[in-house]
Design a protein around this motif. Structure first.
Motif, mmCIF file in Angstrom:
data_model
loop_
_atom_site.group_PDB
_atom_site.id
_atom_site.type_symbol
_atom_site.label_atom_id
_atom_site.label_comp_id
_atom_site.label_asym_id
_atom_site.label_seq_id
_atom_site.Cartn_x
_atom_site.Cartn_y
_atom_site.Cartn_z
ATOM 1 N N ALA A 2 47.863 -0.841 89.891
ATOM 2 C CA ALA A 2 47.905 -1.676 88.410
ATOM 3 C C ALA A 2 48.922 -1.230 87.353
ATOM 4 O O ALA A 2 48.714 -0.685 87.090
ATOM 5 N N GLU A 3 49.272 -2.465 87.166
ATOM 6 C CA GLU A 3 49.607 -2.592 85.440
ATOM 7 C C GLU A 3 49.136 -2.434 84.617
ATOM 8 O O GLU A 3 47.885 -2.667 85.128
ATOM 9 N N ARG A 4 49.797 -1.880 83.835
ATOM 10 C CA ARG A 4 49.079 -1.571 82.228
ATOM 11 C C ARG A 4 48.561 -3.015 81.842
ATOM 12 O O ARG A 4 49.469 -3.779 81.555
ATOM 13 N N PRO A 5 47.803 -3.432 81.481
ATOM 14 C CA PRO A 5 47.132 -3.952 80.880
ATOM 15 C C PRO A 5 48.301 -4.121 79.152
ATOM 16 O O PRO A 5 48.748 -3.621 78.626
ATOM 17 N N LYS A 6 48.760 -5.444 79.447
ATOM 18 C CA LYS A 6 49.485 -5.635 77.486
ATOM 19 C C LYS A 6 49.097 -5.776 76.889
ATOM 20 O O LYS A 6 47.393 -5.906 76.700
ATOM 21 N N ARG A 7 49.010 -5.104 75.506
ATOM 22 C CA ARG A 7 48.825 -5.904 74.376
ATOM 23 C C ARG A 7 48.175 -7.308 73.531
ATOM 24 O O ARG A 7 49.027 -8.123 74.184
ATOM 25 N N PRO A 8 46.690 -7.001 73.699
ATOM 26 C CA PRO A 8 46.394 -8.582 72.872
ATOM 27 C C PRO A 8 47.489 -8.699 72.027
ATOM 28 O O PRO A 8 48.152 -8.149 71.255
ATOM 29 N N LEU A 9 47.301 -10.475 71.505
ATOM 30 C CA LEU A 9 48.715 -11.089 70.532
ATOM 31 C C LEU A 9 47.483 -11.153 69.246
ATOM 32 O O LEU A 9 46.705 -11.282 69.375
ATOM 33 N N SER A 10 48.020 -11.071 67.921
ATOM 34 C CA SER A 10 47.589 -10.929 67.210
ATOM 35 C C SER A 10 47.490 -12.504 65.992
ATOM 36 O O SER A 10 47.281 -13.069 67.276
ATOM 37 N N SER A 11 46.370 -12.940 65.873
ATOM 38 C CA SER A 11 45.434 -14.407 65.276
ATOM 39 C C SER A 11 47.428 -15.176 65.129
ATOM 40 O O SER A 11 46.827 -16.246 65.403
ATOM 41 N N TYR A 12 47.896 -14.175 64.326
ATOM 42 C CA TYR A 12 49.164 -15.481 64.153
ATOM 43 C C TYR A 12 49.813 -15.532 65.323
ATOM 44 O O TYR A 12 50.308 -17.066 65.312
ATOM 45 N N MET A 13 50.366 -14.969 66.211
ATOM 46 C CA MET A 13 50.731 -15.120 67.260
ATOM 47 C C MET A 13 50.303 -15.904 68.323
ATOM 48 O O MET A 13 50.873 -16.660 68.951
ATOM 49 N N LEU A 14 48.950 -16.058 68.787
ATOM 50 C CA LEU A 14 47.864 -16.942 68.994
ATOM 51 C C LEU A 14 48.439 -18.518 68.350
ATOM 52 O O LEU A 14 48.675 -19.362 68.933
ATOM 53 N N TRP A 15 48.035 -18.214 67.011
ATOM 54 C CA TRP A 15 48.620 -19.658 66.130
ATOM 55 C C TRP A 15 49.705 -19.826 66.743
ATOM 56 O O TRP A 15 49.806 -21.562 67.228
ATOM 57 N N TYR A 63 40.967 -6.691 76.040
ATOM 58 C CA TYR A 63 41.935 -5.531 75.807
ATOM 59 C C TYR A 63 41.401 -4.403 76.449
ATOM 60 O O TYR A 63 41.577 -3.363 77.115
ATOM 61 N N VAL A 64 40.614 -3.969 75.630
ATOM 62 C CA VAL A 64 39.760 -3.157 75.521
ATOM 63 C C VAL A 64 39.432 -2.801 76.896
ATOM 64 O O VAL A 64 39.468 -1.669 77.339
ATOM 65 N N CYS A 65 38.817 -3.489 77.203
ATOM 66 C CA CYS A 65 38.093 -3.017 78.117
ATOM 67 C C CYS A 65 38.861 -3.043 79.611
ATOM 68 O O CYS A 65 38.876 -1.977 80.380
ATOM 69 N N ALA A 66 39.869 -3.823 80.056
ATOM 70 C CA ALA A 66 40.974 -3.995 80.370
ATOM 71 C C ALA A 66 41.235 -2.423 80.839
ATOM 72 O O ALA A 66 41.866 -1.993 81.471
ATOM 73 N N MET A 67 41.852 -1.561 79.696
ATOM 74 C CA MET A 67 42.229 -0.852 79.201
ATOM 75 C C MET A 67 41.517 0.361 79.792
ATOM 76 O O MET A 67 41.957 1.439 80.657
ATOM 77 N N ARG A 68 40.168 0.646 79.527
ATOM 78 C CA ARG A 68 39.050 1.727 79.846
ATOM 79 C C ARG A 68 39.266 1.229 81.926
ATOM 80 O O ARG A 68 39.112 2.478 81.771
ATOM 81 N N GLU A 69 38.969 0.216 81.921
ATOM 82 C CA GLU A 69 39.651 0.213 83.458
ATOM 83 C C GLU A 69 40.316 0.558 84.079
ATOM 84 O O GLU A 69 40.966 1.295 84.992
ATOM 85 N N TYR A 70 41.305 0.412 83.739
ATOM 86 C CA TYR A 70 43.432 0.626 84.001
ATOM 87 C C TYR A 70 42.688 2.167 83.486
ATOM 88 O O TYR A 70 43.420 2.516 85.380
ATOM 89 N N LYS A 71 42.389 2.670 83.134
ATOM 90 C CA LYS A 71 42.206 4.565 83.138
ATOM 91 C C LYS A 71 41.029 5.092 83.599
ATOM 92 O O LYS A 71 41.665 5.896 84.049
ATOM 93 N N ALA A 72 40.260 4.551 84.428
ATOM 94 C CA ALA A 72 39.532 4.808 85.081
ATOM 95 C C ALA A 72 40.085 4.702 85.954
ATOM 96 O O ALA A 72 39.455 5.498 87.088
ATOM 97 N N ASN A 73 40.691 4.135 87.144
ATOM 98 C CA ASN A 73 41.351 3.164 88.308
ATOM 99 C C ASN A 73 42.921 4.693 88.215
ATOM 100 O O ASN A 73 42.973 4.187 89.298
#
Length: 102
Positions: A2-15, A63-73
């Motif tokens: 699977a592809e590495r999860p993308k980093r989450p957007l900051s509050s400013y970028m979401l806004w 993102y943290v959960c997705a990264m944990r899963e990504y590394k576990a797999n």
């Protein structure tokens, strides 16, 4: 793999992604840099950013959960990825040097 999860957007970028189109509509013909400048001014003048900060915190948790899963797999670790990137860059540099010598 699977592809590495993308980093989450900051509050400013979401806004910004939610407000960008309305800034363009309010200012027809505005340049991209001016949209960003206007958005920055609006963001700094906001007094309550809690909605966007909460969304950013949720995105980071996901993102943290997705990264944990990504590394576990069997996903690559950051160190492995950096070594791979560096070796690719060095190969490209060597190829460019060889081409320039010709």
């Amino acid at each position: 793999m699977a592809e590495r999860p993308k980093r989450p957007l900051s509050s400013y970028m979401l806004w910004l992604s939610s407000i960008r189109e309305s800034i363009k509509e309010d200012n027809p013909g505005i340049k991209v840099t001016e949209v960003t400048r206007k958005a920055g001014e609006l963001w700094r003048s906001m007094t309550d950013k809690s909605e966007w900060e909460a969304k950013a915190a949720k995105a980071k948790e996901d993102y943290v959960c997705a990264m944990r899963e990504y590394k576990a797999n069997g996903g690559s670790t950051d160190g492995q990825q950096m070594r791979t990137r560096r070796s690719k860059i060095s190969v490209i540099k060597k190829q460019k040097e060889q081409v320039s010598r010709r």
